[in-house]
Design a protein around this motif. Structure first.
Motif, PDB file in Angstrom:
ATOM      1  N   ARG A 105     -11.953 -14.277   4.496  1.00 62.80           N
ATOM      2  CA  ARG A 105     -12.402 -15.583   4.967  1.00 62.80           C
ATOM      3  C   ARG A 105     -11.808 -16.629   4.034  1.00 62.80           C
ATOM      4  N   ALA A 106     -12.000 -17.895   4.368  1.00 64.06           N
ATOM      5  CA  ALA A 106     -11.367 -18.956   3.586  1.00 64.06           C
ATOM      6  C   ALA A 106     -12.275 -20.160   3.460  1.00 64.06           C
ATOM      7  N   GLU A 107     -12.098 -20.868   2.354  1.00 70.64           N
ATOM      8  CA  GLU A 107     -12.760 -22.150   2.153  1.00 70.64           C
ATOM      9  C   GLU A 107     -11.789 -23.082   1.432  1.00 70.64           C
ATOM     10  N   SER A 108     -11.904 -24.365   1.699  1.00 66.54           N
ATOM     11  CA  SER A 108     -10.989 -25.356   1.118  1.00 66.54           C
ATOM     12  C   SER A 108     -11.766 -26.543   0.582  1.00 66.54           C
ATOM     13  N   GLU A 109     -11.232 -27.149  -0.458  1.00 60.71           N
ATOM     14  CA  GLU A 109     -11.769 -28.400  -0.991  1.00 60.71           C
ATOM     15  C   GLU A 109     -10.713 -29.483  -0.859  1.00 60.71           C
ATOM     16  N   VAL A 110     -11.103 -30.631  -0.357  1.00 62.76           N
ATOM     17  CA  VAL A 110     -10.189 -31.765  -0.275  1.00 62.76           C
ATOM     18  C   VAL A 110     -10.036 -32.355  -1.672  1.00 62.76           C
ATOM     19  N   ILE A 111      -8.807 -32.388  -2.182  1.00 67.81           N
ATOM     20  CA  ILE A 111      -8.580 -32.866  -3.547  1.00 67.81           C
ATOM     21  C   ILE A 111      -7.723 -34.125  -3.593  1.00 67.81           C
ATOM     22  N   GLY A 112      -7.277 -34.613  -2.427  1.00 69.80           N
ATOM     23  CA  GLY A 112      -6.478 -35.834  -2.427  1.00 69.80           C
ATOM     24  C   GLY A 112      -6.279 -36.364  -1.017  1.00 69.80           C
ATOM     25  N   VAL A 113      -6.113 -37.694  -0.894  1.00 73.11           N
ATOM     26  CA  VAL A 113      -5.791 -38.342   0.375  1.00 73.11           C
ATOM     27  C   VAL A 113      -4.897 -39.544   0.095  1.00 73.11           C
ATOM     28  N   LYS A 114      -3.996 -39.821   1.042  1.00 69.79           N
ATOM     29  CA  LYS A 114      -3.131 -41.007   0.914  1.00 69.79           C
ATOM     30  C   LYS A 114      -2.683 -41.419   2.313  1.00 69.79           C
ATOM     31  N   GLN A 115      -3.076 -42.609   2.727  1.00 70.73           N
ATOM     32  CA  GLN A 115      -2.643 -43.092   4.041  1.00 70.73           C
ATOM     33  C   GLN A 115      -1.177 -43.506   3.980  1.00 70.73           C
ATOM     34  N   ASN A 116      -0.431 -43.191   5.045  1.00 69.39           N
ATOM     35  CA  ASN A 116       0.968 -43.590   5.119  1.00 69.39           C
ATOM     36  C   ASN A 116       1.087 -45.080   5.438  1.00 69.39           C
ATOM     37  N   SER A 117       2.220 -45.654   5.101  1.00 71.17           N
ATOM     38  CA  SER A 117       2.408 -47.094   5.254  1.00 71.17           C
ATOM     39  C   SER A 117       2.371 -47.546   6.707  1.00 71.17           C
ATOM     40  N   ASN A 118       2.664 -46.632   7.643  1.00 64.74           N
ATOM     41  CA  ASN A 118       2.643 -47.022   9.057  1.00 64.74           C
ATOM     42  C   ASN A 118       1.228 -47.130   9.624  1.00 64.74           C
ATOM     43  N   GLY A 119       0.237 -46.658   8.871  1.00 60.82           N
ATOM     44  CA  GLY A 119      -1.147 -46.754   9.302  1.00 60.82           C
ATOM     45  C   GLY A 119      -1.528 -45.803  10.411  1.00 60.82           C
ATOM     46  N   LYS A 120      -0.615 -44.947  10.811  1.00 58.47           N
ATOM     47  CA  LYS A 120      -0.872 -44.034  11.927  1.00 58.47           C
ATOM     48  C   LYS A 120      -1.204 -42.616  11.482  1.00 58.47           C
ATOM     49  N   SER A 121      -1.003 -42.318  10.212  1.00 65.00           N
ATOM     50  CA  SER A 121      -1.223 -40.970   9.697  1.00 65.00           C
ATOM     51  C   SER A 121      -1.439 -41.045   8.198  1.00 65.00           C
ATOM     52  N   GLY A 122      -1.760 -39.925   7.602  1.00 64.31           N
ATOM     53  CA  GLY A 122      -1.923 -39.864   6.159  1.00 64.31           C
ATOM     54  C   GLY A 122      -1.749 -38.444   5.675  1.00 64.31           C
ATOM     55  N   VAL A 123      -1.665 -38.309   4.371  1.00 66.00           N
ATOM     56  CA  VAL A 123      -1.466 -36.996   3.756  1.00 66.00           C
ATOM     57  C   VAL A 123      -2.791 -36.544   3.152  1.00 66.00           C
ATOM     58  N   VAL A 124      -3.175 -35.310   3.461  1.00 64.64           N
ATOM     59  CA  VAL A 124      -4.399 -34.703   2.948  1.00 64.64           C
ATOM     60  C   VAL A 124      -4.002 -33.523   2.058  1.00 64.64           C
ATOM     61  N   TYR A 125      -4.571 -33.472   0.844  1.00 63.43           N
ATOM     62  CA  TYR A 125      -4.330 -32.378  -0.096  1.00 63.43           C
ATOM     63  C   TYR A 125      -5.572 -31.494  -0.139  1.00 63.43           C
ATOM     64  N   VAL A 126      -5.393 -30.180   0.004  1.00 59.87           N
ATOM     65  CA  VAL A 126      -6.529 -29.262  -0.077  1.00 59.87           C
ATOM     66  C   VAL A 126      -6.187 -28.083  -0.992  1.00 59.87           C
ATOM     67  N   ARG A 127      -7.220 -27.597  -1.671  1.00 61.63           N
ATOM     68  CA  ARG A 127      -7.096 -26.346  -2.426  1.00 61.63           C
ATOM     69  C   ARG A 127      -7.888 -25.286  -1.656  1.00 61.63           C
ATOM     70  N   THR A 128      -7.190 -24.240  -1.248  1.00 62.26           N
ATOM     71  CA  THR A 128      -7.777 -23.200  -0.412  1.00 62.26           C
ATOM     72  C   THR A 128      -7.935 -21.910  -1.189  1.00 62.26           C
ATOM     73  N   ARG A 129      -9.049 -21.220  -0.978  1.00 60.36           N
ATOM     74  CA  ARG A 129      -9.316 -19.910  -1.557  1.00 60.36           C
ATOM     75  C   ARG A 129      -9.521 -18.915  -0.433  1.00 60.36           C
ATOM     76  N   GLY A 130      -8.845 -17.772  -0.533  1.00 62.56           N
ATOM     77  CA  GLY A 130      -9.073 -16.665   0.371  1.00 62.56           C
ATOM     78  C   GLY A 130      -9.979 -15.659  -0.309  1.00 62.56           C
ATOM     79  N   LEU A 131     -11.082 -15.290   0.337  1.00 63.21           N
ATOM     80  CA  LEU A 131     -12.097 -14.426  -0.260  1.00 63.21           C
ATOM     81  C   LEU A 131     -12.241 -13.158   0.568  1.00 63.21           C
ATOM     82  N   ASN A 132     -12.515 -12.031  -0.122  1.00 63.45           N
ATOM     83  CA  ASN A 132     -12.739 -10.798   0.608  1.00 63.45           C
ATOM     84  C   ASN A 132     -14.232 -10.569   0.828  1.00 63.45           C
TER      85      ASN A 132
END
Length: 343
Positions: A105-132
């Motif tokens: 299974r997996a879980e993620s934490e959002v560790i960063g965000v940055k909207q793009n200059s066009n205002g139509k999208s943005g970049v999302v940073y996540v740290r993901t862990r895979g667990l047994n």
């Protein structure tokens, strides 16, 4: 009350959010068989239980990248369902081999965000862990993805770009318990080249190529339960094409690297990666590698080798960027990883 969900858009993410991804997956031998059907994968440690036992493991694990794709696929509905593109990776480590019978299974934490200059999208940073099934972390990594905005009038969040290590120190790599290459069978592995035969700066043309087809890509992406619209729905991209899942390109390039790096057996670290240009069906993928670093480990007969793996759709090997410092148009993938190799 609506029963369906359009997925998350850029404005739906905030730093500190923890995402618990749905649908755990129990691994069977079927995943290994399908992986070998999709890619020309021939590394002996993942092909033969007997070879793996000779190297101190309980049996042949699932390919490291197959485990990565499986964990990655869990995250897509919550992270990249509405993605424009997956942009890069960092700080990836494999902590435990994955065997048939394990449930991931997996879980993620959002560790960063940055909207793009066009205002139509943005970049999302996540740290993901895979667990047994024992809640042990089998792998973790950071990735960043460009995601569409659902509401173009939504205010831009405060920019937060995480500081990420460019390289995982060799001493921080996790060596599987019991791994022992002191009795390694080079004949069965397919090549005689060992850790000491490679020099930092050496470049290797893997020669072979594989043409990507629509059907195999969609089969692979379904196998990993990756639901990103750009991989299936031709109306999700302005040019009307399906974007080939970047992991499909990674696995294809890794499999092609067997010719010249057959003894780079286990991937244990992902230092960085970029999907430099989009890949679409009909492209022929070729690959070349460069040795970036080497290190000894505490495991008997085991060395670590840091490799750059580059996948291209054409052109001469060993050409990465143009005079403008940008990736050449034929470069599809630039991946920096650590692998384990017999001394």
């Amino acid at each position: 009350m609506a029963k369906t969900t359009p997925g998350r858009f850029f404005e739906d993410y905030a730093v500190g959010d923890v995402l618990h991804h749905a649908v755990p997956r129990t691994v069977s031998g079927g995943e290994r068989a399908l992986y070998h059907a999709l890619y020309p994968a021939r590394h002996a440690l993942y092909s033969s239980d007997e070879f793996a036992r000779g190297c101190g493991l309980a049996g042949a694990p699932l390919e490291d990248l197959a485990a990565f794709h499986m964990v990655f696929g869990k995250t897509v509905p919550d992270v990249s369902l509405n993605a424009v593109a997956n942009l890069g990776y960092a700080e990836g480590r494999w902590h435990l081999p994955v065997y048939a019978g394990d449930t991931l299974r997996a879980e993620s934490e959002v560790i960063g965000v940055k909207q793009n200059s066009n205002g139509k999208s943005g970049v999302v940073y996540v740290r993901t862990r895979g667990l047994n099934q024992r809640d042990d972390c089998v792998l973790d990594y950071v990735r960043w993805v460009m995601v569409r905005k659902g509401d173009l009038e939504a205010p831009a969040p405060e920019t937060c770009i995480p500081e990420l290590a460019k390289v995982i120190p060799a001493e921080d790599l996790v060596i599987p318990n019991g791994l022992d290459f002191s009795g390694y069978d080079f004949a069965l592995a397919g090549e005689a080249h060992r850790w000491g035969d490679y020099a930092v700066g050496e470049q290797i043309d893997h020669i072979d190529g594989v043409t990507i087809e629509e059907a195999e890509h969609m089969l692979a992406t379904r196998l990993w339960q990756n639901t990103a619209k750009v991989h299936f729905d031709t109306t999700a991209r302005p040019d009307g094409t399906r974007l080939i899942y970047g992991g499909h390109v990674i696995s294809m390039a890794r499999a092609l690297s067997f010719n010249g790096l057959a003894n780079a057996q286990m991937i244990v670290g992902l230092n960085g990666g970029a999907h430099a240009n989009p890949c679409t069906a009909g492209m022929t993928i070729r690959a070349w590698s460069e040795v970036l670093d080497k290190a000894e480990t505490s495991a008997p007969g085991v060395g670590a080798i840091r490799l750059r793996l580059v996948a291209t759709s054409g052109g001469a090997p060993f050409q990465l960027k143009g005079e403008d410092g940008k990736y050449r148009s034929e470069v599809l993938l630039d991946l920096d990883y650590w692998a384990l190799m017999p001394l």
